[in-house]
Scaffold this motif. Structure first.
Motif, PDB file in Angstrom:
ATOM      1  N   ILE A 129      -5.844   0.796   0.324  1.00  0.00           N
ATOM      2  CA  ILE A 129      -5.784  -0.671   0.336  1.00  0.00           C
ATOM      3  C   ILE A 129      -4.436  -0.906   0.665  1.00  0.00           C
ATOM      4  O   ILE A 129      -3.407  -0.389   0.322  1.00  0.00           O
ATOM      5  CB  ILE A 129      -6.137  -1.168  -1.070  1.00  0.00           C
ATOM      6  N   ASP A 130      -4.308  -1.748   1.803  1.00  0.00           N
ATOM      7  CA  ASP A 130      -3.096  -2.239   2.417  1.00  0.00           C
ATOM      8  C   ASP A 130      -2.421  -3.407   1.694  1.00  0.00           C
ATOM      9  O   ASP A 130      -3.154  -3.936   0.929  1.00  0.00           O
ATOM     10  CB  ASP A 130      -3.005  -2.439   4.057  1.00  0.00           C
ATOM     11  N   ALA A 131      -1.265  -3.686   2.137  1.00  0.00           N
ATOM     12  CA  ALA A 131      -0.587  -4.816   1.386  1.00  0.00           C
ATOM     13  C   ALA A 131      -1.270  -6.284   1.408  1.00  0.00           C
ATOM     14  O   ALA A 131      -1.035  -7.017   0.567  1.00  0.00           O
ATOM     15  CB  ALA A 131       0.803  -5.061   2.136  1.00  0.00           C
TER      16      ALA A 131
ATOM     17  N   GLU B 267       1.657   1.828  -4.469  1.00  0.00           N
ATOM     18  CA  GLU B 267       1.116   2.107  -6.218  1.00  0.00           C
ATOM     19  C   GLU B 267      -0.117   2.713  -6.360  1.00  0.00           C
ATOM     20  O   GLU B 267      -1.179   2.727  -5.314  1.00  0.00           O
ATOM     21  CB  GLU B 267       0.808   0.601  -6.418  1.00  0.00           C
TER      22      GLU B 267
ATOM     23  N   PHE C  40      -9.664   5.088  -1.976  1.00  0.00           N
ATOM     24  CA  PHE C  40      -9.485   4.059  -1.322  1.00  0.00           C
ATOM     25  C   PHE C  40      -8.140   3.586  -0.895  1.00  0.00           C
ATOM     26  O   PHE C  40      -7.188   3.573  -1.837  1.00  0.00           O
ATOM     27  CB  PHE C  40     -10.367   3.015  -1.835  1.00  0.00           C
TER      28      PHE C  40
ATOM     29  N   ASN D  91       6.312   2.176  -0.523  1.00  0.00           N
ATOM     30  CA  ASN D  91       5.737   0.879  -0.905  1.00  0.00           C
ATOM     31  C   ASN D  91       4.166   1.256  -1.519  1.00  0.00           C
ATOM     32  O   ASN D  91       3.326   0.210  -1.312  1.00  0.00           O
ATOM     33  CB  ASN D  91       5.756  -0.440  -0.106  1.00  0.00           C
TER      34      ASN D  91
ATOM     35  N   LEU E 198      -3.167   4.263  -8.363  1.00  0.00           N
ATOM     36  CA  LEU E 198      -4.074   3.881  -9.717  1.00  0.00           C
ATOM     37  C   LEU E 198      -5.332   4.931  -9.786  1.00  0.00           C
ATOM     38  O   LEU E 198      -5.950   5.102  -8.775  1.00  0.00           O
ATOM     39  CB  LEU E 198      -4.760   2.638  -9.592  1.00  0.00           C
TER      40      LEU E 198
ATOM     41  N   LEU F 138      -1.100  -6.906  -6.998  1.00  0.00           N
ATOM     42  CA  LEU F 138      -0.607  -6.035  -6.461  1.00  0.00           C
ATOM     43  C   LEU F 138      -0.468  -6.204  -4.955  1.00  0.00           C
ATOM     44  O   LEU F 138       0.119  -5.432  -4.439  1.00  0.00           O
ATOM     45  CB  LEU F 138      -1.077  -4.524  -6.677  1.00  0.00           C
ATOM     46  N   LYS F 139      -0.954  -7.349  -4.483  1.00  0.00           N
ATOM     47  CA  LYS F 139      -0.720  -7.726  -3.348  1.00  0.00           C
ATOM     48  C   LYS F 139       0.738  -7.559  -2.730  1.00  0.00           C
ATOM     49  O   LYS F 139       1.514  -7.869  -3.511  1.00  0.00           O
ATOM     50  CB  LYS F 139      -1.173  -9.191  -2.875  1.00  0.00           C
ATOM     51  N   GLY F 140       0.873  -7.074  -1.689  1.00  0.00           N
ATOM     52  CA  GLY F 140       2.360  -6.948  -0.947  1.00  0.00           C
ATOM     53  C   GLY F 140       2.801  -5.650  -1.246  1.00  0.00           C
ATOM     54  O   GLY F 140       3.713  -4.952  -0.307  1.00  0.00           O
ATOM     55  N   LYS F 141       1.919  -4.843  -1.917  1.00  0.00           N
ATOM     56  CA  LYS F 141       1.937  -3.405  -2.090  1.00  0.00           C
ATOM     57  C   LYS F 141       0.655  -2.769  -1.593  1.00  0.00           C
ATOM     58  O   LYS F 141      -0.689  -3.137  -1.637  1.00  0.00           O
ATOM     59  CB  LYS F 141       2.106  -2.951  -3.461  1.00  0.00           C
ATOM     60  N   TRP F 142       0.946  -1.403  -1.185  1.00  0.00           N
ATOM     61  CA  TRP F 142      -0.068  -0.427  -0.449  1.00  0.00           C
ATOM     62  C   TRP F 142      -0.930  -0.044  -1.984  1.00  0.00           C
ATOM     63  O   TRP F 142       0.014   0.140  -2.850  1.00  0.00           O
ATOM     64  CB  TRP F 142       0.157   0.624   0.227  1.00  0.00           C
ATOM     65  N   VAL F 143      -2.205   0.282  -2.030  1.00  0.00           N
ATOM     66  CA  VAL F 143      -2.601   0.916  -3.249  1.00  0.00           C
ATOM     67  C   VAL F 143      -3.703   1.933  -2.985  1.00  0.00           C
ATOM     68  O   VAL F 143      -4.469   1.930  -2.065  1.00  0.00           O
ATOM     69  CB  VAL F 143      -3.518  -0.060  -4.035  1.00  0.00           C
ATOM     70  N   VAL F 144      -3.378   3.056  -3.576  1.00  0.00           N
ATOM     71  CA  VAL F 144      -4.029   4.073  -3.614  1.00  0.00           C
ATOM     72  C   VAL F 144      -4.967   4.423  -4.703  1.00  0.00           C
ATOM     73  O   VAL F 144      -4.510   4.467  -5.802  1.00  0.00           O
ATOM     74  CB  VAL F 144      -3.543   5.473  -3.501  1.00  0.00           C
ATOM     75  N   LEU F 145      -6.568   3.996  -4.394  1.00  0.00           N
ATOM     76  CA  LEU F 145      -7.458   4.002  -5.712  1.00  0.00           C
ATOM     77  C   LEU F 145      -8.223   5.085  -5.909  1.00  0.00           C
ATOM     78  O   LEU F 145      -8.776   5.519  -4.761  1.00  0.00           O
ATOM     79  CB  LEU F 145      -8.178   2.547  -5.697  1.00  0.00           C
TER      80      LEU F 145
END
Lengths: 45, 136
Positions: free
Chosen positions: B68-70, B7, B66, B5, B9, A28-35
């Motif tokens: 997490i940036d790109a 995602e 958490f 942008n 989870l 998913l690199k290149g996107k921000w992720v909310v875990l």
């Protein structure tokens, strides 16, 4: 404390829109992720 | 979230099949069309352990979030014990603030909301923040 550090990578099975898939964080690199962790399905909050 | 942008989870120690049934029997009655993001299964708590939110005594992951940036760097985290839910508005505010910072180099003072006053760090600004910004 993990803030400011690289997010630990992982791969996990996932349920997504009716299908069972596999998710790897690094893909998913290149996107921000909310875990978001939570205690369990069918709980109240 | 897609516009930003981002995602989402979600992760719990439940199996993917439990996720499926929970989505079908309950969540789809609260969210139109059911949960749009991947619901991850962490049955042995290994992912939760990596992030320091797995509680071995109860065998579950506590409410850790958490951002997490790109580039894969963790920019923000929030950890709550089970009885209290999260505030999505605050999460959204943080995402907008960090993305604004990465785009412009500007920094967001306490209580910043989208469109609010930002500061440009500089030698001249040191000791003069009060001229630019006052707490409400």
């Amino acid at each position: 404390m993990l803030v400011g550090k690289k997010a630990p990578n992982f791969t996990a099975k996932a349920f997504h829109k009716g299908k069972i898939t596999s998710i790897t964080l690094e893909d998913l690199k290149g996107k921000w992720v909310v875990l978001c962790f939570y205690p369990g399905d069918f709980t109240f909050v | 979230m897609q516009k930003l942008n981002v995602e989402v989870l979600s992760v719990s120690v439940d199996s993917v099949f439990t996720h499926k049934i929970w989505n079908e029997t309950e969540l789809s009655k609260m969210v139109d069309g059911g949960i749009p993001y991947p619901m991850l299964s962490d049955q042995n708590g290994s992912i939760g352990s990596l992030y320091g939110v797995y509680n071995e005594e109860s065998g579950v992951n506590i409410r850790g979030r958490f951002l997490i940036d790109a580039d894969g760097i963790i920019q923000a985290a929030e950890i709550l014990s089970p009885p209290v839910g999260r505030n999505p508005k605050e999460l959204l505010r943080q995402i907008k603030a960090y993305q604004h910072h990465q785009k412009t180099g500007e920094v967001m003072p306490s209580g910043w909301e989208e469109g609010g006053k930002t500061l440009k760090p500089s030698t001249a600004l040191a000791g003069n923040v009060w001229k630019e910004w006052q707490p409400k």
